[in-house]
Scaffold this motif. Structure first.
Motif, mmCIF file in Angstrom:
data_model
loop_
_atom_site.group_PDB
_atom_site.id
_atom_site.type_symbol
_atom_site.label_atom_id
_atom_site.label_comp_id
_atom_site.label_asym_id
_atom_site.label_seq_id
_atom_site.Cartn_x
_atom_site.Cartn_y
_atom_site.Cartn_z
ATOM 1 N N VAL A 1 0.856 -1.185 0.000
ATOM 2 C CA VAL A 1 0.000 0.000 0.000
ATOM 3 C C VAL A 1 0.893 1.235 0.000
ATOM 4 O O VAL A 1 1.718 1.427 0.896
ATOM 5 C CB VAL A 1 -0.932 0.015 1.220
ATOM 6 N N LEU A 2 0.747 2.057 -1.048
ATOM 7 C CA LEU A 2 1.508 3.300 -1.157
ATOM 8 C C LEU A 2 0.551 4.470 -0.967
ATOM 9 O O LEU A 2 -0.283 4.750 -1.834
ATOM 10 C CB LEU A 2 2.189 3.389 -2.527
ATOM 11 N N PRO A 3 0.632 5.160 0.178
ATOM 12 C CA PRO A 3 -0.275 6.293 0.403
ATOM 13 C C PRO A 3 -0.007 7.420 -0.591
ATOM 14 O O PRO A 3 1.135 7.671 -0.987
ATOM 15 C CB PRO A 3 0.064 6.735 1.836
ATOM 16 N N ALA A 4 -1.068 8.082 -0.989
ATOM 17 C CA ALA A 4 -0.924 9.252 -1.858
ATOM 18 C C ALA A 4 -0.128 10.323 -1.120
ATOM 19 O O ALA A 4 -0.310 10.555 0.074
ATOM 20 C CB ALA A 4 -2.299 9.778 -2.254
ATOM 21 N N GLY A 5 0.764 10.962 -1.816
ATOM 22 C CA GLY A 5 1.588 12.004 -1.215
ATOM 23 C C GLY A 5 2.862 11.506 -0.566
ATOM 24 O O GLY A 5 3.715 12.320 -0.181
ATOM 25 N N ARG A 6 3.010 10.164 -0.422
ATOM 26 C CA ARG A 6 4.220 9.652 0.229
ATOM 27 C C ARG A 6 5.473 9.961 -0.610
ATOM 28 O O ARG A 6 6.520 10.300 -0.066
ATOM 29 C CB ARG A 6 4.098 8.150 0.450
ATOM 30 N N ALA A 7 5.359 9.866 -1.937
ATOM 31 C CA ALA A 7 6.513 10.156 -2.789
ATOM 32 C C ALA A 7 6.959 11.605 -2.628
ATOM 33 O O ALA A 7 8.154 11.899 -2.488
ATOM 34 C CB ALA A 7 6.188 9.855 -4.250
ATOM 35 N N ALA A 8 6.011 12.530 -2.634
ATOM 36 C CA ALA A 8 6.359 13.942 -2.466
ATOM 37 C C ALA A 8 6.949 14.191 -1.086
ATOM 38 O O ALA A 8 7.883 14.986 -0.920
ATOM 39 C CB ALA A 8 5.124 14.806 -2.685
ATOM 40 N N GLN A 9 6.437 13.486 -0.080
ATOM 41 C CA GLN A 9 6.910 13.671 1.292
ATOM 42 C C GLN A 9 8.368 13.226 1.435
ATOM 43 O O GLN A 9 9.169 13.900 2.090
ATOM 44 C CB GLN A 9 6.017 12.873 2.247
ATOM 45 N N LEU A 10 8.731 12.092 0.820
ATOM 46 C CA LEU A 10 10.073 11.547 0.992
ATOM 47 C C LEU A 10 11.093 12.170 0.039
ATOM 48 O O LEU A 10 12.259 12.332 0.393
ATOM 49 C CB LEU A 10 10.053 10.030 0.787
ATOM 50 N N ILE A 11 10.669 12.524 -1.161
ATOM 51 C CA ILE A 11 11.614 12.991 -2.175
ATOM 52 C C ILE A 11 11.691 14.509 -2.235
ATOM 53 O O ILE A 11 12.735 15.070 -2.582
ATOM 54 C CB ILE A 11 11.230 12.430 -3.571
ATOM 55 N N GLY A 12 10.609 15.178 -1.889
ATOM 56 C CA GLY A 12 10.623 16.639 -1.954
ATOM 57 C C GLY A 12 10.222 17.182 -3.306
ATOM 58 O O GLY A 12 10.490 18.342 -3.619
ATOM 59 N N VAL A 13 9.585 16.344 -4.144
ATOM 60 C CA VAL A 13 9.090 16.764 -5.451
ATOM 61 C C VAL A 13 7.578 16.560 -5.469
ATOM 62 O O VAL A 13 7.094 15.510 -5.023
ATOM 63 C CB VAL A 13 9.748 15.955 -6.591
ATOM 64 N N VAL B 1 18.894 20.772 -1.781
ATOM 65 C CA VAL B 1 18.686 21.694 -0.670
ATOM 66 C C VAL B 1 19.348 21.098 0.560
ATOM 67 O O VAL B 1 19.005 19.990 0.994
ATOM 68 C CB VAL B 1 17.188 21.925 -0.392
ATOM 69 N N LEU B 2 20.322 21.810 1.106
ATOM 70 C CA LEU B 2 21.001 21.322 2.301
ATOM 71 C C LEU B 2 20.130 21.585 3.524
ATOM 72 O O LEU B 2 19.573 22.678 3.684
ATOM 73 C CB LEU B 2 22.348 22.023 2.470
ATOM 74 N N PRO B 3 19.988 20.601 4.403
ATOM 75 C CA PRO B 3 19.204 20.834 5.621
ATOM 76 C C PRO B 3 19.934 21.790 6.548
ATOM 77 O O PRO B 3 21.167 21.847 6.564
ATOM 78 C CB PRO B 3 19.109 19.428 6.241
#
Length: 830
Positions: free
Chosen positions: A416-428, A486-488
């Protein structure tokens, strides 16, 4: 993985002007590291020639050569000397003309030999890099070819091929195949991909008995997922491998052996499924997949007789093992030039079991490389059929209905891949449609559900096991260049801890003192832990690895010294015999009678609670940080006006003082003993009365066993214990402007009294005026009783507010004499 471009182009559309650089760039964009490029090793004029005349000419050395007239083009006849005798007038051959370069490299030129000028060379298969055959020249008729005279043989035989090489990471074993790389090129460029497995139409077969018996599964995993056997009869195993196939194999890094073996290797490279062929006539009954029995042996295809382990997975017939499953076949059922009936096996085995067997027997193979990374269980049937089809086409065989099909594979687990998980982890900010399309492109089955997708990975991707791995695929397919750099921002108020700062100070101080920092493997053998794990040689419990990388080093180290000795041995064997080394690192000191480890798995999405962290911490053995040093050879090299100074225990003691001083601690040395060190040349090391380490010279027999010089000095400190007892920084002291008063003190004590203890008494008795004390002489001999020794100390006295008188200095010295006398019966030497 080496990928010939023409082979790649069979299964994915390549541009007409495709270049090696273009293919490399495309594969790099989807996560493969560029390794190398491989070009055809034959250059220059290589043409088809026809023998017009042949004149045998016996030589004085007993050899007979052939003086040939060979047509290499219209109105172009060359005189060529040839030592082979397997051809006749009219045969078409491959001629290397002057200017050509054959593999080696072997340049061809016109040269005088045996009384003739040979204007070229008639080539054999081995000289062209097409195989090992070198008894005679290559006859094109043996390959079923009848080209025109003068035809370019480079293109005819596929010798002008080129290949790219990429690095395949352990989690992407599917890319060890043309099938996998073609699919990835399609992902990178959008080119049309054709699955080679779909181009095969498997034929059903049965009647061949196959049994799987696994009474000792590794990690509870099934030993065999699929096991397909098929039969082909009446092949001509002596036929030559077609040039296009041997050329592709050579570019892919695989040596051409014989037609049946080359076909199995070809299919393995194309589909990623290792294939093994048996001489059916040499098999006794059906096949059984099982664990090896204790003491069982197998002679493998490399001619080595191997003693099997009970964890080894083997393929056996009625008389015993005929192959080490997934690693290498057995010599007894090897396909030879006389083989006519072949049984083909295409199977998938437990990756862990295969990896352990290959490592255990030091027998890496192309098959084990693929099995230990995971093979697509659904390609076995197609791969077996592909081998059969090629054997029929190239070796003249006939497919038989005898065979078997075992399929115990299970469909991949849905994720199960939640919607928005890719954007959350990758930043895109990936649109939902792009996420779904990316996963579908890699072969996954994607179904929308509330709040996301249900994703079933393809069978060739066992590495896709959780949402994070799916997100990584989305980032890879859509392009890493879209990920922002982007450096943290580091949160305020954090930095190195006190212990981290002090450990860095220790390493910097030792490096500044001239020692070389090294990092040894933390894995050692039982003998090394027994020798260095405890000072008195008592049994030292050690952490044993469940899956050691090297069976000779199955334990975690209890000491840093074995690693330093191994590094010193390796350097000394290469001529570097003057060494001063140090290492800081963790050692592992389990307590006797305690078991370690836990079955508790921390949750992934959030930080574990304090109770769980405490449980996990308690499951680990003590892991203190140590620092160790080693010296051998010469500490000062010989030079004009300066004799060489041999490294000794004194150098190691000084190095340990440097380390302790950097941590703000003071070491005390006293006579000690250690099972691996020389008696009388071993020191215990104390800080605040606590033993924190040892130093000494290796026993000569230990040094000899390690191929090291006779004198090797080592020392080791429990760095954590030193840091706990240290002030954490070197405390400065004010320098008095008043002059010092110096005096010597010689005390006679019993021989067995340690000099360090007497020095402590002298220091304690000297009072506040004593600024420093050093031992400068240890005399034993004439003028002293046999059981006594004379210790001479240099004392320096100073006051902060006045110039000391001689009487004050003498009185302070007498305090040292009194205390040494009270503690050890010391007396002033006359």
């Amino acid at each position: 993985m080496r990928v010939p471009l023409s082979w790649l182009g069979e299964w994915v559309d390549l541009p007409d002007d495709v270049s090696l650089e273009h293919v490399h760039a495309a594969l790099v964009s989807v996560g493969f590291e560029e390794e190398d490029v491989h070009l055809g090793e034959v250059t220059g004029p290589l043409v088809v020639g026809q023998v017009l005349e042949l004149s045998p000419e016996p030589q004085k050395n007993g050899k007979t050569i052939n003086w040939c007239q060979v047509a290499v083009g219209p109105d172009d006849v060359r005189g060529i000397v040839c030592g082979a005798h397997n051809f006749v007038v009219g045969d078409k051959v491959v001629v290397s003309l002057p200017g050509a370069v054959l593999p080696g490299p072997f340049p061809i030129s016109a040269r005088k030999t045996y009384g003739h000028v040979s204007d070229g060379m008639i080539a054999s298969s081995r000289e062209l890099g097409l195989g090992d055959e070198h008894d005679g020249i290559l006859l094109l008729s043996s390959l079923g070819l009848d080209p025109e005279v003068g035809t370019d043989a480079v293109a005819l035989l596929g010798l002008g091929e080129a290949a790219v090489e990429i690095n395949v990471t352990p989690d992407r074993g599917y890319a060890f195949s043309i099938r996998g790389v073609a699919r990835e090129y399609s992902h990178a460029t959008g080119a049309s991909f054709r699955d080679p497995a779909d181009a095969v139409s498997p034929v059903a077969a049965d009647g061949f008995p196959v049994e799987v018996v696994d009474e000792a599964p590794v990690r509870g995993a099934a030993a065999v997922t699929t096991f397909v056997t098929r039969t082909v009869r009446g092949i001509d195993a002596g036929r030559s491998t077609p040039p296009w196939m041997s050329a592709r194999l050579r570019l892919a890094g695989v040596r051409s052996i014989s037609l049946p073996v080359d076909i199995t290797n070809y299919v393995m490279l194309e589909l990623g499924q290792p294939i093994h062929g048996y001489d059916l006539a040499r098999l006794d009954g059906g096949l059984t997949v099982r664990r090896a029995a204790s003491g069982e042996t197998l002679e493998t295809l490399d001619g080595q007789k191997r003693t099997l382990d009970r964890e080894d997975l083997v393929i056996a017939d009625q008389t015993g093992p005929v192959g080490l499953a997934g690693v290498m076949g057995g010599a007894r059922t090897e396909i030879t030039s006389g083989t006519t009936d072949v049984l083909i096996e295409a199977a998938t085995f437990d990756p862990v079991s295969i990896a352990r067997s290959a490592r255990r027997h030091k027998l890496p193979s192309e098959a084990s490389r693929r099995f230990e990374r995971g093979v697509d269980p659904q390609v076995s049937l197609a791969a077996a059929q592909r081998v059969l089809d090629l054997l029929v086409e190239l070796a003249g065989g006939t497919i038989d209905s005898l065979g078997s099909t075992l399929d115990a594979s299970t469909p991949p687990r849905s994720i199960v891949l939640p919607a928005g998980r890719a954007a959350q982890l990758i930043g895109v900010d990936y649109p939902d449609a792009e996420v779904a399309d990316s996963l579908s492109a890699i072969g996954a089955d994607v179904h929308p559900i509330d709040g996301g997708w249900s994703v079933t990975p393809p069978t060739w991707r066992p590495d896709l096991v959780d949402p994070a791995s799916l997100v990584e695929e989305v980032a890879r397919i859509t392009g890493y260049d879209r990920i922002p750099s982007v450096l943290p921002v580091a949160p305020p108020g954090r930095g190195l801890t006190r212990e981290q700062k002090l450990r860095r100070q220790v390493s910097s101080a030792l490096a500044a003192a001239g020692l070389v920092e090294v990092a040894a493997y933390p894995f050692v053998g039982h003998e090394q832990n027994a020798l260095f794990g405890s000072a008195d040689g008592s049994p030292a419990p050690a952490v044993r690895l469940a899956n050691p990388l090297d069976v000779a080093a199955p334990e975690l180290r209890r000491s840093l010294v074995p690693g330093l000795l191994e590094i010193a041995r390796r350097n000394a064997s290469r001529g570097l015999v003057d060494l001063a080394l140090f290492e800081t690192g963790t050692v592992f000191l389990p307590e006797s009678g305690r078991s370690y480890g836990t079955d508790t798995v921390p949750p992934g999405p959030q930080r574990p609670g304090d109770d769980l962290l405490a449980e996990l911490e308690a499951s680990l053995p003590p892991q203190p940080r140590h620092v160790a040093v080693l010296s051998l050879g010469q500490s000062v090299e010989r030079q004009p006006g300066q004799p060489a100074v041999a490294a000794s225990l004194a150098d190691v003691l000084d190095d340990l003082r440097v380390a302790a001083h950097a941590a703000g601690a003071m070491l005390v040395f006293r006579q000690g003993s250690h099972v691996s060190l020389h008696p009388g040349r071993t020191a215990e090391i104390l800080v605040d009365g606590q033993v924190v380490g040892y130093a000494g010279e290796l026993l000569p027999r230990v040094a000899e066993a390690l191929d090291l010089p006779r004198v090797v000095a080592v020392g080791e400190l429990d760095l954590d214990a030193v840091l706990r007892s240290s002030a954490g920084e070197v405390q400065p002291t004010a320098i008095s402007s008043f002059p010092a008063a110096t005096q010597d003190l010689s005390l006679v004590v019993r021989v067995e009294v340690p000099a360090g203890d007497v020095l402590s008494a002298v220091r304690d008795g000297g009072g506040p005026l004593l600024e420093s004390v050093r031992l400068v002489d240890d005399y034993r001999g004439a003028g002293l009783p046999e059981d006594s020794k004379s210790l001479t100390f240099a004392l320096r006295f100073r006051a902060d507010d006045r110039t000391l008188t001689a009487a004050e200095a003498t009185e302070a010295k007498q305090g040292s004499v009194r205390l040494a006398g009270e503690r050890f019966g010391a007396a002033l030497r006359d």
